[in-house]
Structure formats: structure tokens, C-alpha cells
Enzyme design. Sequence first.
Site, short mmCIF file in Angstrom:
data_model
loop_
_atom_site.label_atom_id
_atom_site.label_comp_id
_atom_site.label_asym_id
_atom_site.label_seq_id
_atom_site.Cartn_x
_atom_site.Cartn_y
_atom_site.Cartn_z
N GLU A 1 -48.83 -25.96 -85.69
CA GLU A 1 -50.28 -25.74 -85.81
C GLU A 1 -50.90 -26.66 -86.86
O GLU A 1 -52.10 -26.92 -86.83
CB GLU A 1 -50.56 -24.25 -86.10
CG GLU A 1 -50.29 -23.41 -84.85
CD GLU A 1 -49.94 -21.96 -85.09
OE1 GLU A 1 -50.12 -21.47 -86.22
OE2 GLU A 1 -49.47 -21.31 -84.14
N GLU B 1 -38.78 -24.77 -83.38
CA GLU B 1 -39.88 -24.01 -82.78
C GLU B 1 -40.47 -24.79 -81.61
O GLU B 1 -41.41 -25.60 -81.81
CB GLU B 1 -40.98 -23.78 -83.82
CG GLU B 1 -40.56 -22.94 -84.99
CD GLU B 1 -41.75 -22.14 -85.51
OE1 GLU B 1 -41.67 -20.91 -85.48
OE2 GLU B 1 -42.75 -22.74 -85.90
N SER C 1 -42.23 -16.68 -80.19
CA SER C 1 -42.31 -15.43 -79.44
C SER C 1 -41.08 -14.53 -79.60
O SER C 1 -40.63 -13.89 -78.64
CB SER C 1 -42.59 -15.71 -77.96
OG SER C 1 -43.82 -16.39 -77.84
N LYS D 1 -49.54 -16.35 -90.74
CA LYS D 1 -50.62 -17.26 -90.32
C LYS D 1 -51.96 -16.76 -90.89
O LYS D 1 -52.02 -16.38 -92.05
CB LYS D 1 -50.66 -17.38 -88.79
CG LYS D 1 -49.30 -17.72 -88.18
CD LYS D 1 -49.43 -18.12 -86.72
CE LYS D 1 -48.07 -18.32 -86.10
NZ LYS D 1 -48.11 -18.90 -84.78
N HIS E 1 -45.38 -27.24 -89.53
CA HIS E 1 -45.62 -26.27 -88.46
C HIS E 1 -46.46 -26.95 -87.37
O HIS E 1 -47.35 -27.73 -87.67
CB HIS E 1 -46.34 -25.03 -89.01
CG HIS E 1 -46.35 -23.91 -88.02
ND1 HIS E 1 -47.22 -23.87 -86.96
CD2 HIS E 1 -45.57 -22.81 -87.91
CE1 HIS E 1 -46.97 -22.79 -86.24
NE2 HIS E 1 -45.97 -22.12 -86.80
N GLY F 1 -46.42 -18.19 -79.71
CA GLY F 1 -47.61 -17.38 -79.45
C GLY F 1 -47.69 -16.83 -78.03
O GLY F 1 -48.78 -16.51 -77.54
N ASN G 1 -44.17 -15.29 -90.68
CA ASN G 1 -45.31 -16.19 -90.92
C ASN G 1 -46.59 -15.47 -90.49
O ASN G 1 -46.87 -15.35 -89.30
CB ASN G 1 -45.10 -17.48 -90.08
CG ASN G 1 -46.28 -18.43 -90.18
OD1 ASN G 1 -47.16 -18.26 -91.03
ND2 ASN G 1 -46.30 -19.44 -89.33
C1 PEP Z 1 -44.81 -19.55 -85.28
O1 PEP Z 1 -45.91 -20.02 -85.01
O2 PEP Z 1 -44.16 -19.97 -86.26
C2 PEP Z 1 -44.31 -18.49 -84.43
C3 PEP Z 1 -43.02 -18.34 -84.36
O3 PEP Z 1 -45.25 -17.74 -83.80
P1 PEP Z 1 -44.98 -16.56 -82.74
O4 PEP Z 1 -43.83 -15.75 -83.25
O5 PEP Z 1 -46.26 -15.79 -82.74
O6 PEP Z 1 -44.67 -17.23 -81.46
#
Ligand code: PEP
Length: 246
Positions: free
Chosen positions: A92, A160, A208, A8, A90, A166, A6
Amino acid sequence: MLIVGNWKAYVESSAKAKALYAGAKRLSVKGKHEIVIAPSYPYIGMLAGGKAGPSLASQDVSVTTGGAATGEVAAGALKELGVEYVIVGHSERRAQGETDADITEKARHALAHGMTPILCVGETERDSEAQYLKGVRAQISAVMEKLTPKERLTIVIAYEPVWAIGKTGSEAITPSDLGEMILYIRKVLADFVPGRANMKVPVIYGGSVDPLNIRSLASGTGVEGFLVGRASTDVATFSSLVKALS
Ligand code: PEP
């Protein structure tokens, strides 16, 4: 395994998008995992049509079916470009006010156009009474109960936990907590997809994930793939992450 990168809004140049795409293409041609990339809309348009490359996902889709809806991107437009997966719910986007009803509508639009929704669910924080489990159940149920039995088999659940997104790799979930959560999600899914068919719904993890933790998160936890944010936006890091799984 299903590995979804992703991007983003991390990628803001076509040169970088092309380099990341080329890296993902090498991984998908040579490796045994299904590689999916989720660029932002302009780069979906730019990268669409590539042969033997990674599958394309959209980071979102409109709740509308098109028409007078300025700024929206309808499912039909994504499908026409060859998009196969659509990330919905998601955290976000939920943080921007997206509701379970919106997410359900988006998942249904994706399905109606032959695309697979990747439904993101996860708690903001954990409490000692495990109330967070109810929240995850509610997020899954809100969407699943509105789908037909056939549609329920064409969905990916991305667990998630918001507290793990993040951060640094050491702040990701532990493998044992992930294993427990996958079992719990399977139990919730069994209410909607009974019997062995339940296993047709992949449950993946995001939060992460990096080249150092992916192997332990994958072993013995029952996870069937990963949704990777930041670590998917650097060619070398994404490549070592995928190779660490092999
Ligand atoms: C995400 O936001 O879908 C995600 C997994 O981000 P990160 O890997 O940066 O934690």
C-alpha cells in the site's frame, strides 16, 4: 511463530486501540507466539511503555533522518517509544510511489536505531511463465545488497502477494503455493546469507489470513509467522486466529 497485526488505518478511536492492545497482551502473556502490533503513529504513542505486552511495530518510517521534513516520523522518534519492528515496503506504500531505494533507506534507518525491518515483498499478479518470481527476487535483492552481512541477519521478510491482500480467507494463497514460495525466497536469501545462518531470517506470510485458514497455511509450508491486516483489528477474530495456531 511471529504474528504481526497491521492495524493500517482501520483503528480510529483510542478506546478501540486500547481494547485491541489488551487482547494482544493476553495473547502474548499466555501464548507461545511472539505477538507484535503495528498501530498508527498516534496509537503507538498512546500504547508505548506497556509492561509485558505485545511488541510494537511501526507501519512505516521516514526516509529522512529528521530535521526539516514536515509530516515525517524519523526512526529515532520511534525507537525512543520502544518500537522494535518497522514495516517497510508494504504494497500500500509502494502503490503511493515508494521505490526500492526508498525502502532500502527506511530499512537502514530502522537498523541504525536497533529496530528490525519487516520487508514486505510480493507480486501484483501471477503469470504462467513465473516471471513474478523475478520481481520478488528483485525486491529482496534491492534491499539485501545494500545491507552489511550483520544487518542481513536482522530482517524479517514478509511475503505478501498483492492479489491476496484484503480479500476473503478463501482467496488467500494455497498452502502448497505458499510452501513453494517460501522455498524460493530461501533460495534468494541464500545469495545474501549463505549457509545455515539463512534460517535466522524469518519468512512470514501476509494476505487474507484468518482464523479458518491460518492453521493450514502454517502446517508444512515452512512459514515462520504471519502479517495480519484486517483480521487483527477485531479482538475476538485476532484471538481465535492466534489460538488456531496453538
Ligand atoms: C496486509 O496488508 O499486510 C495484510 C496482510 O492485509 P489483510 O490481512 O487484510 O489481507
